[in-house]
Design a protein around this motif. Structure first.
Motif, short mmCIF file in Angstrom:
data_model
loop_
_atom_site.label_atom_id
_atom_site.label_comp_id
_atom_site.label_asym_id
_atom_site.label_seq_id
_atom_site.Cartn_x
_atom_site.Cartn_y
_atom_site.Cartn_z
N GLY A 10 25.03 -46.88 -42.76
CA GLY A 10 26.16 -45.94 -42.67
C GLY A 10 26.33 -44.74 -43.49
N TRP A 11 27.36 -44.85 -44.27
CA TRP A 11 27.37 -43.71 -45.04
C TRP A 11 26.25 -43.27 -46.02
CZ3 TRP A 11 32.91 -44.46 -47.71
CH2 TRP A 11 33.70 -44.05 -46.60
N ILE A 12 25.52 -44.15 -46.43
CA ILE A 12 24.35 -44.02 -47.46
C ILE A 12 23.23 -43.37 -46.78
CG2 ILE A 12 22.64 -45.42 -48.75
CD1 ILE A 12 24.42 -47.80 -49.14
N ALA A 30 40.00 -56.01 -38.83
CA ALA A 30 41.36 -55.43 -39.23
C ALA A 30 40.82 -54.18 -40.35
CB ALA A 30 42.04 -56.56 -40.33
N TRP A 31 39.64 -53.75 -40.27
CA TRP A 31 39.38 -52.47 -41.15
C TRP A 31 40.07 -51.10 -40.66
CZ3 TRP A 31 33.41 -53.57 -41.87
CH2 TRP A 31 33.17 -54.70 -42.43
N PRO A 32 39.77 -50.84 -39.16
CA PRO A 32 40.50 -49.82 -39.00
C PRO A 32 42.03 -49.47 -39.26
CG PRO A 32 39.17 -50.57 -37.24
CD PRO A 32 39.33 -51.75 -38.27
N PHE A 63 39.95 -40.90 -42.68
CA PHE A 63 38.63 -40.97 -42.11
C PHE A 63 38.60 -40.32 -40.75
CE2 PHE A 63 37.30 -44.82 -44.87
CZ PHE A 63 37.36 -44.04 -46.14
N SER A 64 37.63 -39.80 -40.44
CA SER A 64 37.36 -39.38 -39.01
C SER A 64 36.78 -40.55 -38.43
CB SER A 64 36.53 -38.11 -38.88
OG SER A 64 35.03 -38.68 -39.44
N PRO A 65 36.69 -40.66 -36.94
CA PRO A 65 36.03 -41.54 -36.50
C PRO A 65 34.71 -41.86 -36.64
CG PRO A 65 37.27 -40.35 -34.60
CD PRO A 65 37.34 -39.45 -35.94
N ALA A 66 33.87 -40.70 -36.97
CA ALA A 66 32.35 -41.03 -37.46
C ALA A 66 32.49 -41.53 -38.87
CB ALA A 66 31.76 -39.16 -37.44
N ALA A 67 33.24 -41.07 -39.66
CA ALA A 67 33.32 -41.77 -41.09
C ALA A 67 33.80 -43.27 -41.01
CB ALA A 67 34.28 -40.76 -41.89
N LEU A 68 34.49 -43.67 -40.13
CA LEU A 68 34.94 -44.73 -39.98
C LEU A 68 33.81 -45.80 -39.45
CD1 LEU A 68 37.13 -47.18 -40.12
CD2 LEU A 68 37.70 -46.52 -37.87
N ALA A 69 32.98 -45.27 -38.59
CA ALA A 69 31.80 -45.96 -38.13
C ALA A 69 30.92 -46.08 -39.29
CB ALA A 69 31.41 -45.24 -36.90
N GLY A 70 30.80 -44.91 -40.09
CA GLY A 70 29.73 -45.10 -41.21
C GLY A 70 30.07 -45.93 -42.13
N PHE A 71 31.50 -46.20 -42.52
CA PHE A 71 31.91 -47.04 -43.37
C PHE A 71 31.83 -48.62 -42.92
CE2 PHE A 71 35.27 -50.18 -44.76
CZ PHE A 71 35.17 -50.05 -45.89
N THR A 72 31.88 -48.78 -41.72
CA THR A 72 31.78 -50.09 -41.11
C THR A 72 30.54 -50.51 -41.03
OG1 THR A 72 33.77 -49.68 -39.44
CG2 THR A 72 32.06 -51.55 -38.93
N GLU A 73 29.36 -49.43 -40.99
CA GLU A 73 27.97 -50.03 -40.95
C GLU A 73 27.68 -50.31 -42.53
OE1 GLU A 73 24.53 -48.32 -38.43
OE2 GLU A 73 24.41 -47.27 -40.14
N MET A 74 27.90 -49.31 -43.22
CA MET A 74 27.56 -49.60 -44.58
C MET A 74 28.25 -50.86 -45.14
SD MET A 74 28.81 -47.13 -47.88
CE MET A 74 30.53 -47.59 -47.76
N SER A 75 29.61 -51.10 -44.74
CA SER A 75 30.10 -52.28 -45.24
C SER A 75 29.41 -53.70 -44.55
CB SER A 75 31.66 -52.61 -44.77
OG SER A 75 32.20 -51.58 -45.67
N ARG A 76 29.03 -53.80 -43.38
CA ARG A 76 28.18 -54.66 -43.03
C ARG A 76 26.88 -54.75 -43.51
NH1 ARG A 76 28.46 -52.26 -36.83
NH2 ARG A 76 30.47 -53.01 -36.04
#
Length: 299
Positions: free
Chosen positions: A125-127, A240-242, A250-263
């Motif tokens: 994700g973000w990383i 529940a994250w969104p 967060f933009s949609p792209a940022a939210l997707a990046g957060f989700t992948e990073m958290s996973r």
């Protein structure tokens, strides 16, 4: 006879936590510092402490070259713009300009803020933006130490604010009893300052964690002690994250990046020990000191 003054250490990100801590550590050691800010007003507190102030736009090559000129070394960061849909494109631009400026200014060495997981090609994700920063700087040949920090202890700030008012500490990191490496941002800045002063040749990676690993349950226990009342942990499922992040901007792209990073964090794909060539450092700041300060600020 003209006086000869030593060249300064250049520090970016002084309006944030790690850059401020790095500049503070260097100034406390009596070393010359040039802080880089977006406008002069942001530099005034540093000027009052004796630092030079340079104004630069991270996407403007000319101002970046000027900010990096005649430096002993520089601490560089790639701020991430989570409100933008093109945040990865923006990060790539900043990384590219920083790399080109470092070469043009003939900076003798860099310390670059990165993150654990930057050695992974995907699934972070973000990383991925930190990996991009490492790649752009690494391609320059400028000797660079990539400082891969663990999960910032200060990342708990919004959850701490929620817990103060509700008695419930939400967490994206599950299960709540699982520990992960965490580090205080003051220790990141102090490590950056120390690395800038090393006579190390060539490039390399330093990973930085805190004095011990912590779990969300530890955060709740420390909050309970600080508040004198019970704070319980609420594990947030991914569905529940969104909603939990709806106010974060967060933009949609940022939210997707957060989700992948958290996973990646939850599944241990992002692991501070995954790069066996990295040198391991540890900070000294305990999580309780950070939590007590976060509680004090938000009560």
């Amino acid at each position: 006879m003209t006086a000869c003054f030593p060249h300064p250490y250049v520090v970016f990100g002084v309006t944030g936590r790690t850059g401020a801590a790095a500049a503070d550590a260097l100034l406390r050691s009596g070393l010359p510092v040039r802080v880089v800010v977006r406008d002069l007003a942001q530099g005034r507190p540093w000027a009052e402490r004796g630092a030079e102030v340079a104004v630069a736009d991270l996407t403007d090559l000319a101002s970046m070259v000027a900010a990096l000129s005649q430096a002993q070394g520089a601490y560089v960061v790639c701020p991430q713009h989570y409100q933008r849909e093109d945040l990865f494109v923006r990060a790539d631009l900043i990384a590219t300009i920083t790399a080109r400026a470092a070469v043009a200014a003939e900076v003798p060495r860099l310390v670059a803020l990165s993150s654990v997981g930057a050695d992974r090609e995907n699934g972070t994700g973000w990383i991925g933006m930190n990996r991009m920063f490492e790649q752009r700087l690494g391609a320059t040949g400028v000797p660079t130490t990539f400082l891969r920090a663990a999960y910032f202890m200060e990342n708990w700030m919004p959850m701490v604010g929620h817990a103060i008012h509700s008695g419930v500490l939400p967490t994206f990191l599950t299960p709540a009893e699982r520990t992960i490496p965490m580090v205080a941002t003051v220790d990141v800045g102090s490590a950056a300052a120390a690395l800038l002063q090393e006579a190390r040749k060539g490039s390399g990676v330093v990973t930085l964690s805190g004095p011990r690993d912590y779990a969300p349950n530890d955060v709740a226990a420390l909050m309970s002690a600080a508040l004198g009342t019970l704070v319980e942990v609420a594990e947030l499922p991914e569905a529940a994250w969104p909603n939990a992040l709806a106010d974060a901007g967060f933009s949609p792209a940022a939210l997707a990046g957060f989700t992948e990073m958290s996973r990646g964090l939850i599944g241990s794909h992002i692991d501070i020990k995954s790069d066996h060539a990295a040198i391991e450092w540890a900070g000294t700041t305990m999580l309780e000191h950070v939590i007590i300060e976060l509680v004090r600020r938000q009560r």
